[in-house]
Design a protein around this motif. Structure first.
Motif, short mmCIF file in Angstrom:
data_model
loop_
_atom_site.label_atom_id
_atom_site.label_comp_id
_atom_site.label_asym_id
_atom_site.label_seq_id
_atom_site.Cartn_x
_atom_site.Cartn_y
_atom_site.Cartn_z
N MET A 73 3.15 -3.48 -13.08
CA MET A 73 4.01 -3.41 -11.92
C MET A 73 3.43 -4.29 -10.82
O MET A 73 2.25 -4.22 -10.51
CB MET A 73 4.11 -1.96 -11.46
CG MET A 73 4.89 -1.77 -10.21
SD MET A 73 4.87 -0.01 -9.76
CE MET A 73 6.23 0.02 -8.70
N THR A 74 4.27 -5.10 -10.22
CA THR A 74 3.84 -5.98 -9.14
C THR A 74 4.60 -5.62 -7.87
O THR A 74 5.82 -5.51 -7.87
CB THR A 74 4.13 -7.45 -9.50
OG1 THR A 74 3.46 -7.75 -10.72
CG2 THR A 74 3.63 -8.37 -8.42
N LEU A 75 3.86 -5.42 -6.80
CA LEU A 75 4.47 -5.12 -5.51
C LEU A 75 4.43 -6.35 -4.61
O LEU A 75 3.46 -7.09 -4.61
CB LEU A 75 3.70 -4.00 -4.80
CG LEU A 75 3.70 -2.64 -5.46
CD1 LEU A 75 2.77 -1.71 -4.70
CD2 LEU A 75 5.10 -2.07 -5.49
N SER A 76 5.48 -6.53 -3.84
CA SER A 76 5.47 -7.62 -2.87
C SER A 76 4.58 -7.23 -1.70
O SER A 76 4.30 -6.05 -1.47
CB SER A 76 6.89 -7.90 -2.37
OG SER A 76 7.34 -6.83 -1.56
N ARG A 77 4.11 -8.22 -0.97
CA ARG A 77 3.27 -7.94 0.19
C ARG A 77 4.04 -7.12 1.22
O ARG A 77 3.50 -6.20 1.83
CB ARG A 77 2.79 -9.24 0.82
CG ARG A 77 1.74 -9.92 0.01
CD ARG A 77 1.24 -11.16 0.72
NE ARG A 77 0.25 -11.81 -0.08
CZ ARG A 77 0.24 -13.10 -0.34
NH1 ARG A 77 1.15 -13.88 0.17
NH2 ARG A 77 -0.70 -13.62 -1.09
N ALA A 78 5.32 -7.45 1.42
CA ALA A 78 6.12 -6.73 2.41
C ALA A 78 6.26 -5.26 2.02
O ALA A 78 6.17 -4.37 2.87
CB ALA A 78 7.49 -7.38 2.54
N SER A 79 6.46 -4.99 0.74
CA SER A 79 6.59 -3.62 0.26
C SER A 79 5.28 -2.85 0.46
O SER A 79 5.28 -1.71 0.91
CB SER A 79 6.97 -3.62 -1.22
OG SER A 79 6.97 -2.32 -1.73
N CYS A 80 4.18 -3.51 0.17
CA CYS A 80 2.87 -2.88 0.34
C CYS A 80 2.60 -2.58 1.82
O CYS A 80 2.15 -1.50 2.17
CB CYS A 80 1.80 -3.80 -0.23
SG CYS A 80 0.16 -3.08 -0.18
N ARG A 81 2.91 -3.54 2.69
CA ARG A 81 2.70 -3.33 4.13
C ARG A 81 3.51 -2.16 4.65
O ARG A 81 3.02 -1.33 5.40
CB ARG A 81 3.06 -4.61 4.91
CG ARG A 81 2.07 -5.72 4.72
CD ARG A 81 2.32 -6.85 5.67
NE ARG A 81 3.65 -7.43 5.56
CZ ARG A 81 3.90 -8.65 5.09
NH1 ARG A 81 2.93 -9.41 4.66
NH2 ARG A 81 5.13 -9.12 5.06
N SER A 82 4.78 -2.07 4.23
CA SER A 82 5.61 -0.98 4.73
C SER A 82 5.13 0.37 4.19
O SER A 82 5.19 1.38 4.89
CB SER A 82 7.08 -1.21 4.41
OG SER A 82 7.31 -1.18 3.04
#
Length: 52
Positions: free
Chosen positions: A1-10
């Protein structure tokens, strides 16, 4: 599973707002990523690796 940086930040912002995390830290990252993170939540800690 790969998370985007924006998703991780939120997600980190939600955890801090809920009192489940205290700080937002980044490791081995560049200026653009730091600026993007600062928009969501102030970055508390930066880690930079240096070759030995």
């Amino acid at each position: 599973m790969t998370l985007s940086r924006a998703s991780c930040r939120s997600t980190v912002k939600e955890l801090i707002d809920a009192g489940k995390a205290k700080y937002f830290g980044l490791s081995e990252t560049g200026p653009q990523t730091i600026r993007g993170a600062q928009v969501v939540r102030p970055v508390s800690v930066l880690q930079a690796g240096t070759p030995v």
